[in-house]
Design a protein around this motif. Structure first.
Motif, short mmCIF file in Angstrom:
data_model
loop_
_atom_site.label_atom_id
_atom_site.label_comp_id
_atom_site.label_asym_id
_atom_site.label_seq_id
_atom_site.Cartn_x
_atom_site.Cartn_y
_atom_site.Cartn_z
N PRO A 1 -2.43 2.52 4.04
CA PRO A 1 -2.86 2.82 5.42
C PRO A 1 -4.39 2.88 5.57
O PRO A 1 -4.95 2.31 6.51
N ALA A 2 -5.05 3.51 4.63
CA ALA A 2 -6.52 3.59 4.69
C ALA A 2 -7.14 2.21 4.59
O ALA A 2 -8.11 1.90 5.29
N CYS A 3 -6.60 1.38 3.72
CA CYS A 3 -7.10 0.02 3.55
C CYS A 3 -6.94 -0.78 4.84
O CYS A 3 -7.88 -1.47 5.28
N CYS A 4 -5.78 -0.70 5.46
CA CYS A 4 -5.53 -1.45 6.70
C CYS A 4 -6.48 -1.01 7.81
O CYS A 4 -7.04 -1.84 8.52
N ILE A 5 -6.65 0.29 7.94
CA ILE A 5 -7.56 0.80 8.96
C ILE A 5 -8.99 0.35 8.67
O ILE A 5 -9.71 -0.09 9.57
#
Length: 182
Positions: A161-165
């Motif tokens: 999730p952090a990577c996608c954001i």
């Protein structure tokens, strides 16, 4: 080069973190740490500088993680635009960026995750390993390939999730700053 210098400065912190996480009272004769500074001092006193740099070489391998991730991400963007018959720098949808970010992160983690397991085992105060080869041989003979990927799924759940954001924000801010939104 920067990542190697950074690793050389942060490895004692990683060793300390791993030791603090892995301490438990199963064996009262083992060193117990009261906190970060106590652990740093005790590791240095009992094991010297080499103790603070356990797992350093596998940590250097980890510097390739970001390179693999960015290379994969950029390649996926190029291929998507080629598939859509658009110029390689064309703006993609947020869902496309998120999907490519997730795929690139999964790929980079799948390739580099074993180094994290090896590094953590080298830093574990409950086991004595003679080095990287010893860790790898013992893991392979006792656990097989699965041993090198222990904890990978929870790690992916944490980092994707952090990577996608991050990638979605990066793409949008880059376009905004370059004045490419229409």
């Amino acid at each position: 080069m920067y990542l190697c210098i950074c690793s050389s400065h942060t490895n004692p912190v990683w060793v300390t973190k791993t030791r603090l996480v892995l301490q438990y009272n199963a064996d009262p004769s083992r060193k117990q740490y009261k906190g970060m500074m106590d652990a740093l001092v005790k590791i240095y006193r009992h094991e010297g500088i080499p103790g603070l740099y356990r797992g350093f070489v596998p940590g250097l391998v980890g510097t390739s993680h970001a390179a693999l991730q960015f290379m994969t991400y950029e390649g996926l963007k190029r291929e998507q635009n080629k598939y859509k018959k658009m110029p390689s720098e064309s703006l993609l949808s947020p869902l496309e960026y998120i999907t490519m970010a997730a795929i690139s992160k999964i790929f980079a983690v799948a390739v580099t995750y074993p180094y994290q397991v090896v590094r953590a085992r080298l830093q574990d105060q409950h086991n004595n390993y003679s080095g990287i080869v010893d860790v790898i041989q013992r893991m392979w003979s006792n656990e097989g390939i699965e041993g090198f990927y222990k904890g990978m799924v929870p790690n992916l759940v944490r980092v994707i999730p952090a990577c996608c954001i991050t990638f979605l924000v990066f793409e949008n801010v880059s376009r905004l700053l370059l004045g490419e939104y229409h």
